[in-house]
Design a protein around this motif. Structure first.
Motif, PDB file in Angstrom:
ATOM      1  N   VAL A   1       0.826  -1.204   0.000  1.00 19.05           N
ATOM      2  CA  VAL A   1       0.000   0.000   0.000  1.00 19.05           C
ATOM      3  C   VAL A   1       0.861   1.255   0.000  1.00 19.05           C
ATOM      4  CG1 VAL A   1      -1.738   1.286   1.297  1.00 19.05           C
ATOM      5  CG2 VAL A   1      -1.913  -1.200   1.130  1.00 19.05           C
ATOM      6  N   ASP A   2       2.021   1.203   0.647  1.00 18.62           N
ATOM      7  CA  ASP A   2       2.890   2.378   0.705  1.00 18.62           C
ATOM      8  C   ASP A   2       3.795   2.511  -0.520  1.00 18.62           C
ATOM      9  OD1 ASP A   2       4.769   0.376   1.078  1.00 18.62           O
ATOM     10  OD2 ASP A   2       5.373   1.025   3.087  1.00 18.62           O
ATOM     11  N   GLY A   3       3.625   1.597  -1.494  1.00 21.47           N
ATOM     12  CA  GLY A   3       4.413   1.666  -2.717  1.00 21.47           C
ATOM     13  C   GLY A   3       5.675   0.836  -2.704  1.00 21.47           C
ATOM     14  N   SER A   4       6.064   0.330  -1.546  1.00 19.33           N
ATOM     15  CA  SER A   4       7.253  -0.519  -1.481  1.00 19.33           C
ATOM     16  C   SER A   4       6.970  -1.855  -2.150  1.00 19.33           C
ATOM     17  CB  SER A   4       7.689  -0.733  -0.031  1.00 19.33           C
ATOM     18  OG  SER A   4       6.661  -1.385   0.710  1.00 19.33           O
ATOM     19  N   ILE A   5       8.027  -2.541  -2.547  1.00 19.19           N
ATOM     20  CA  ILE A   5       7.892  -3.792  -3.284  1.00 19.19           C
ATOM     21  C   ILE A   5       8.462  -4.949  -2.471  1.00 19.19           C
ATOM     22  CG2 ILE A   5       8.548  -5.045  -5.379  1.00 19.19           C
ATOM     23  CD1 ILE A   5       8.568  -2.390  -6.826  1.00 19.19           C
ATOM     24  N   THR A   6       7.665  -5.987  -2.303  1.00 20.42           N
ATOM     25  CA  THR A   6       8.072  -7.193  -1.586  1.00 20.42           C
ATOM     26  C   THR A   6       8.284  -8.314  -2.585  1.00 20.42           C
ATOM     27  OG1 THR A   6       6.805  -6.575   0.387  1.00 20.42           O
ATOM     28  CG2 THR A   6       7.397  -8.897   0.144  1.00 20.42           C
ATOM     29  N   VAL A   7       9.413  -8.992  -2.495  1.00 19.42           N
ATOM     30  CA  VAL A   7       9.675 -10.143  -3.354  1.00 19.42           C
ATOM     31  C   VAL A   7       8.990 -11.366  -2.741  1.00 19.42           C
ATOM     32  CG1 VAL A   7      11.419 -11.683  -4.318  1.00 19.42           C
ATOM     33  CG2 VAL A   7      11.855  -9.214  -4.186  1.00 19.42           C
ATOM     34  N   LEU A   8       8.073 -11.966  -3.484  1.00 18.78           N
ATOM     35  CA  LEU A   8       7.376 -13.158  -3.012  1.00 18.78           C
ATOM     36  C   LEU A   8       8.126 -14.431  -3.373  1.00 18.78           C
ATOM     37  CD1 LEU A   8       3.689 -12.260  -3.959  1.00 18.78           C
ATOM     38  CD2 LEU A   8       4.866 -11.894  -1.784  1.00 18.78           C
ATOM     39  N   ALA A   9       8.753 -14.457  -4.538  1.00 14.92           N
ATOM     40  CA  ALA A   9       9.499 -15.642  -4.977  1.00 14.92           C
ATOM     41  C   ALA A   9      10.493 -15.238  -6.049  1.00 14.92           C
ATOM     42  CB  ALA A   9       8.558 -16.704  -5.517  1.00 14.92           C
ATOM     43  N   ASP A  10      11.727 -15.729  -5.932  1.00 17.89           N
ATOM     44  CA  ASP A  10      12.723 -15.511  -6.988  1.00 17.89           C
ATOM     45  C   ASP A  10      13.643 -16.719  -7.166  1.00 17.89           C
ATOM     46  OD1 ASP A  10      14.311 -15.327  -4.729  1.00 17.89           O
ATOM     47  OD2 ASP A  10      14.971 -13.269  -5.112  1.00 17.89           O
ATOM     48  N   SER A  11      13.377 -17.763  -6.389  1.00 19.09           N
ATOM     49  CA  SER A  11      14.201 -18.970  -6.501  1.00 19.09           C
ATOM     50  C   SER A  11      13.388 -20.167  -6.049  1.00 19.09           C
ATOM     51  CB  SER A  11      15.471 -18.851  -5.656  1.00 19.09           C
ATOM     52  OG  SER A  11      15.144 -18.750  -4.268  1.00 19.09           O
ATOM     53  N   PHE A  12      13.858 -21.339  -6.460  1.00 16.66           N
ATOM     54  CA  PHE A  12      13.239 -22.594  -6.059  1.00 16.66           C
ATOM     55  C   PHE A  12      14.343 -23.614  -5.857  1.00 16.66           C
ATOM     56  CE2 PHE A  12      11.275 -26.735  -7.271  1.00 16.66           C
ATOM     57  CZ  PHE A  12      10.415 -26.846  -6.182  1.00 16.66           C
ATOM     58  N   GLU A  13      14.359 -24.210  -4.674  1.00 15.82           N
ATOM     59  CA  GLU A  13      15.379 -25.193  -4.307  1.00 15.82           C
ATOM     60  C   GLU A  13      16.791 -24.655  -4.538  1.00 15.82           C
ATOM     61  OE1 GLU A  13      14.288 -28.782  -6.388  1.00 15.82           O
ATOM     62  OE2 GLU A  13      12.785 -29.307  -4.877  1.00 15.82           O
ATOM     63  N   GLY A  14      16.974 -23.391  -4.165  1.00 12.82           N
ATOM     64  CA  GLY A  14      18.297 -22.785  -4.200  1.00 12.82           C
ATOM     65  C   GLY A  14      18.762 -22.297  -5.556  1.00 12.82           C
ATOM     66  N   LYS A  15      17.903 -22.385  -6.580  1.00 13.48           N
ATOM     67  CA  LYS A  15      18.279 -21.942  -7.919  1.00 13.48           C
ATOM     68  C   LYS A  15      17.292 -20.881  -8.399  1.00 13.48           C
ATOM     69  CE  LYS A  15      20.225 -26.464  -9.106  1.00 13.48           C
ATOM     70  NZ  LYS A  15      20.158 -27.620 -10.035  1.00 13.48           N
ATOM     71  N   ARG A  16      17.778 -19.946  -9.207  1.00 16.76           N
ATOM     72  CA  ARG A  16      16.936 -18.861  -9.681  1.00 16.76           C
ATOM     73  C   ARG A  16      15.797 -19.377 -10.558  1.00 16.76           C
ATOM     74  NH1 ARG A  16      19.933 -13.768 -12.127  1.00 16.76           N
ATOM     75  NH2 ARG A  16      17.900 -12.854 -11.540  1.00 16.76           N
ATOM     76  N   LEU A  17      14.644 -18.742 -10.447  1.00 19.91           N
ATOM     77  CA  LEU A  17      13.549 -19.043 -11.349  1.00 19.91           C
ATOM     78  C   LEU A  17      13.943 -18.650 -12.767  1.00 19.91           C
ATOM     79  CD1 LEU A  17      10.597 -17.723  -9.159  1.00 19.91           C
ATOM     80  CD2 LEU A  17      11.177 -20.122  -9.588  1.00 19.91           C
ATOM     81  N   ASN A  18      13.218 -19.167 -13.747  1.00 19.64           N
ATOM     82  CA  ASN A  18      13.509 -18.835 -15.150  1.00 19.64           C
ATOM     83  C   ASN A  18      13.120 -17.388 -15.449  1.00 19.64           C
ATOM     84  OD1 ASN A  18      14.398 -21.502 -15.844  1.00 19.64           O
ATOM     85  ND2 ASN A  18      12.257 -22.143 -15.911  1.00 19.64           N
ATOM     86  N   SER A  19      11.850 -17.147 -15.602  1.00 21.34           N
ATOM     87  CA  SER A  19      11.329 -15.785 -15.796  1.00 21.34           C
ATOM     88  C   SER A  19       9.824 -15.841 -15.599  1.00 21.34           C
ATOM     89  CB  SER A  19      11.675 -15.241 -17.189  1.00 21.34           C
ATOM     90  OG  SER A  19      11.228 -16.097 -18.213  1.00 21.34           O
ATOM     91  N   PRO A  20       9.352 -15.665 -14.362  1.00 23.73           N
ATOM     92  CA  PRO A  20       7.914 -15.730 -14.092  1.00 23.73           C
ATOM     93  C   PRO A  20       7.123 -14.892 -15.086  1.00 23.73           C
ATOM     94  CG  PRO A  20       9.105 -15.641 -12.031  1.00 23.73           C
ATOM     95  CD  PRO A  20      10.126 -15.455 -13.124  1.00 23.73           C
ATOM     96  N   ASN A  21       6.032 -15.478 -15.581  1.00 20.20           N
ATOM     97  CA  ASN A  21       5.336 -14.918 -16.736  1.00 20.20           C
ATOM     98  C   ASN A  21       3.945 -14.388 -16.417  1.00 20.20           C
ATOM     99  OD1 ASN A  21       3.521 -15.309 -19.283  1.00 20.20           O
ATOM    100  ND2 ASN A  21       5.609 -15.310 -20.097  1.00 20.20           N
ATOM    101  N   ASP A  22       3.121 -15.225 -15.806  1.00 19.21           N
ATOM    102  CA  ASP A  22       1.759 -14.807 -15.477  1.00 19.21           C
ATOM    103  C   ASP A  22       1.404 -15.345 -14.104  1.00 19.21           C
ATOM    104  OD1 ASP A  22      -0.585 -13.475 -15.797  1.00 19.21           O
ATOM    105  OD2 ASP A  22      -1.256 -14.576 -17.561  1.00 19.21           O
ATOM    106  N   VAL A  23       0.426 -14.709 -13.454  1.00 16.89           N
ATOM    107  CA  VAL A  23       0.163 -14.987 -12.045  1.00 16.89           C
ATOM    108  C   VAL A  23      -1.320 -14.838 -11.754  1.00 16.89           C
ATOM    109  CG1 VAL A  23       0.661 -12.581 -11.434  1.00 16.89           C
ATOM    110  CG2 VAL A  23       0.839 -14.358  -9.676  1.00 16.89           C
ATOM    111  N   VAL A  24      -1.818 -15.662 -10.821  1.00 17.87           N
ATOM    112  CA  VAL A  24      -3.195 -15.581 -10.350  1.00 17.87           C
ATOM    113  C   VAL A  24      -3.185 -15.889  -8.862  1.00 17.87           C
ATOM    114  CG1 VAL A  24      -3.725 -18.000 -10.877  1.00 17.87           C
ATOM    115  CG2 VAL A  24      -5.563 -16.314 -10.829  1.00 17.87           C
ATOM    116  N   VAL A  25      -4.104 -15.286  -8.124  1.00 17.44           N
ATOM    117  CA  VAL A  25      -4.183 -15.487  -6.677  1.00 17.44           C
ATOM    118  C   VAL A  25      -5.529 -16.093  -6.337  1.00 17.44           C
ATOM    119  CG1 VAL A  25      -4.111 -14.395  -4.408  1.00 17.44           C
ATOM    120  CG2 VAL A  25      -2.630 -13.542  -6.239  1.00 17.44           C
ATOM    121  N   GLN A  26      -5.498 -17.212  -5.604  1.00 17.64           N
ATOM    122  CA  GLN A  26      -6.740 -17.856  -5.166  1.00 17.64           C
ATOM    123  C   GLN A  26      -7.382 -17.063  -4.037  1.00 17.64           C
ATOM    124  OE1 GLN A  26      -5.065 -22.049  -4.714  1.00 17.64           O
ATOM    125  NE2 GLN A  26      -7.206 -22.512  -5.177  1.00 17.64           N
TER     126      GLN A  26
END
Length: 305
Positions: A102-127
């Motif tokens: 809300v204050d404009g700051s950015i939180t990283v939710l995910a950038d790696s999996f099992e110690g290795k960088r993700l490829n390039s997250p493309n699309d997202v949906v929230v349940q």
């Protein structure tokens, strides 16, 4: 036999109930490199979307005024809102999924999996329970056009689920060539995922797959839900009655929940994504390469904006 009326192709009579046959496709903004990730903010009456190669995110008000929301954007692609209304974004440049607070700051939710960088997250949906689902193809690391060229570190191109309570990240589906857009059915028991691997390999079928899930998000079964006959499926949305509206090379393809294609909204540019929005929620905003288009329909999103 298909019937083409104005910007509509009617493949099944049931499509007529979902469209406003007097409504016309409007180009409401243009001059972009490649639009993606439209998301409607009903509380502010504005649309946010990504212009990926330009490394920026844009905002558009109902009167058509367009301004820059964020630049640089870390080559943002897909966007959505979480259960608290916060913006959630897939970023090719940082190879991450982020949340704008809300204050404009950015939180990283995910950038790696099992110690290795993700490829390039493309699309997202929230349940509705807060779980964040996203796809992780390699488009953002294939070149310097929509990210930064790099070698993939993950052994799969997966569909991931971020647990809303523990923050644990799990690879839920790992057999895609290039997973792309994704959306839930209204009851959230079915997850639709686009296979866009034909972008670089014509032998890969251009299909939307449907995954039946249990309450923990684990896959019970899956099947090919629909085939795109022009181009490939990218972003998609599901309306309140369970119809799937998918992007394609020639516009928007609308499918009945049983997989029957009901018809198309024909667009003069290749479409990457779409979302429902507008003051009454009954307009579709279309990300069509260099432009944003809008058209009124007789459908509304399965999720609140």
């Amino acid at each position: 036999m298909n019937q083409i009326t104005s910007c509509y192709q009617i493949d099944d009579p049931r499509f007529r109930a979902l469209i406003q046959q007097n409504a016309r496709l409007q180009r409401v903004a243009t001059g972009f490199e490649w639009t993606e990730g439209p998301v409607w903010f009903a509380d502010h009456l504005l649309l946010l979307f990504s212009d990926i190669p330009a490394n920026r995110m844009m905002r558009m008000t109902l009167d058509g005024h367009v301004s820059e929301f964020r630049g640089p954007s870390n080559y943002a692609n897909g966007n959505t809102r979480d259960v608290e209304g916060r913006l959630v974004t897939c970023q090719h440049g940082s190879r991450s999924v982020t949340r704008t607070e809300v204050d404009g700051s950015i939180t990283v939710l995910a950038d790696s999996f099992e110690g290795k960088r993700l490829n390039s997250p493309n699309d997202v949906v929230v349940q509705s329970n807060g779980a964040v689902w996203f796809t992780d193809p390699t488009y953002g690391i294939l070149s310097d056009y929509e990210g930064y060229e790099a070698d993939p570190e993950q052994g799969c191109h997966g569909v991931y689920r971020l647990d809303p309570v523990t923050g644990d990240l799990r690879a839920m589906i790992i057999d895609f060539v290039q997973p792309n857009g994704l959306a839930f059915s209204p009851d959230e028991k079915t997850l639709y995922v686009a296979e866009s691997g034909s972008s670089h390999n014509l032998e890969v079928p251009s299909v939307i797959r449907a995954f039946q899930l249990n309450d923990d998000g684990e896959v019970l079964s899956n099947k090919v839900f629909a085939t795109i006959d022009q181009g490939l499926p990218d972003g998609m949305r599901v309306d309140a009655q369970g119809h799937v509206w998918s992007s394609a090379a020639d516009g928007i393809h609308c499918f009945h929940p049983d997989g029957t294609r009901l018809g198309k909204i024909l667009v003069p540019e290749v479409v990457a994504n779409l979302c429902f929005g507008g003051p009454r929620g009954n307009r579709i905003f279309i990300a069509g390469t260099t432009s944003i288009y809008m058209i009124a329909v007789n459908a509304k999103s399965a999720v609140s904006g």
